[in-house]
Design an enzyme around this catalytic site. Structure first.
Site, PDB file in Angstrom:
ATOM      1  N   GLU A  81       0.636  -1.272   0.027  1.00 54.55           N
ATOM      2  CA  GLU A  81      -0.112   0.168   0.085  1.00 54.55           C
ATOM      3  C   GLU A  81       0.618   1.248  -0.009  1.00 54.55           C
ATOM      4  O   GLU A  81       0.392   2.349  -0.124  1.00 54.55           O
ATOM      5  CB  GLU A  81      -0.958  -0.020   1.297  1.00 54.55           C
ATOM      6  CG  GLU A  81      -2.205  -0.931   1.306  1.00 54.55           C
ATOM      7  CD  GLU A  81      -2.881  -1.088   2.199  1.00 54.55           C
ATOM      8  OE1 GLU A  81      -2.596  -0.745   3.419  1.00 54.55           O
ATOM      9  OE2 GLU A  81      -4.011  -1.811   2.347  1.00 54.55           O
ATOM     10  N   GLU A 112       7.627 -22.078   6.067  1.00 52.22           N
ATOM     11  CA  GLU A 112       8.180 -21.110   7.181  1.00 52.22           C
ATOM     12  C   GLU A 112       9.235 -21.877   8.067  1.00 52.22           C
ATOM     13  O   GLU A 112      10.165 -21.268   8.744  1.00 52.22           O
ATOM     14  CB  GLU A 112       7.107 -20.615   7.918  1.00 52.22           C
ATOM     15  CG  GLU A 112       6.323 -21.710   8.831  1.00 52.22           C
ATOM     16  CD  GLU A 112       5.322 -21.064   9.556  1.00 52.22           C
ATOM     17  OE1 GLU A 112       5.297 -21.392  10.784  1.00 52.22           O
ATOM     18  OE2 GLU A 112       4.445 -20.409   9.043  1.00 52.22           O
TER      19      GLU A 112
END
Length: 304
Positions: A81, A112
């Site tokens: 953003e 992960e």
């Protein structure tokens, strides 16, 4: 009972699945609200992180967001953003996500645990960069490996985790501890832990934008106005700051090729686009400083 707070059982969760829907939702909402409150304790660390992030962008480095699973998704949302909201060039933002950015509605957990993958991914980081690593547990192998590798390469390290004493905090230049209470659904850190992370990221990137001069009186004056809604927003910002009519502000936005800062200075009396850009260059891109210089110059000319 887990020694890790983010894996512990919530004290009011017993019999959760037997409750009425409204009662379940009340409990879930209270969990989110409790998680949000812990961010207050992290304000000094977030402020320090914003200093590092702003300094990195001013000096030509990149801000790199890194994480896995839910925490990585929260980081990714903040990173993606920044170009539109605050005009940060996309090439100055990078995202490292365990296993790569997903293209389907599935988030495999295996990557992960891969520390070697984290080391390889962090190979893009250099000493000019600031890396923000986030993990609810603070011990995710991928994210810890990214952090350690980036630190060895000389980058500034911002670490964000929800457990005190997290391994991720070791060697961090700014350690953002978000000590959220146990999740209503034990270990589901997409809930309270992620809520606190989202708030912290919002605060971090917004304060960074303020330091870069991209916020003026609560307006995003460096937004990328690349659609009709945002061009209208840009014009409203110019109108609000300068006191001119919306239609006039739209003309100045067009003249300024979408730059709110340039449009504000033009509306305030700058002699042209290049003159407005010169004012901003001399003010380190701070609209308030540039506006003050313009006003002082106009007053001086009147007295003369």
């Amino acid at each position: 009972m887990s020694r890790t707070a983010t894996e512990a059982r919530h004290g009011k969760a017993e019999g959760l699945d037997t409750l009425a829907p409204a009662e379940i939702l009340v409990l879930l909402a209270s969990g989110q609200q409790a998680a949000a409150k812990v961010v207050d304790h992290a304000i000094p660390a977030i402020a320090k992180a914003a200093d590092l992030m702003a300094a990195t962008l001013k000096s030509g480095g990149r801000v790199v967001y890194a994480g896995a699973g839910s925490a990585g998704l929260v980081a990714m949302a903040d990173a993606m953003e920044l170009p539109g909201t605050y005009g940060i060039p996309p090439e100055r933002i990078a995202i490292l996500f365990a296993g790569g950015v997903p293209t389907i509605a599935d988030l495999p957990g295996g990557p992960e645990d891969d520390a070697s993958l984290g080391e390889r991914d962090a190979d893009i980081v250099d000493a000019a960069d600031c890396i923000i690593c986030v993990s609810a547990s603070g011990s995710t192998p991928y994210t810890v490996a990214v952090a350690e590798t980036a630190k060895r390469r000389g980058a500034k390290l911002v670490a964000m985790a929800n457990n005190a004493g997290a391994k991720l905090f070791e060697g961090a230049d700014a350690a953002i501890l978000l000590e959220t209470p146990p999740e209503v659904v034990a270990g589901s850190t997409r809930m309270g832990a992620a809520t606190a992370q989202k708030i912290a990221f919002n605060m971090l990137s917004t304060l960074t934008a303020v330091k870069l001069g991209h916020v003026h009186d609560g307006h995003m004056v460096n937004l990328r106005a690349d659609n009709g809604k945002l061009r209208a927003r840009a014009a409203r910002i110019v109108a609000d700051i300068t006191g001119i009519e919306f239609d006039a502000a739209r003309i100045w936005i067009e003249t300024a090729e979408g730059s709110v800062k340039v449009a504000v200075l033009l509306a305030a009396g700058a002699s042209g686009v290049e003159a407005a850009k010169g004012l901003l260059a001399r003010s380190d891109d701070m609209l308030r400083v540039a506006f003050a210089e313009l006003q002082a110059s106009k007053s001086s000319m009147k007295r003369a």
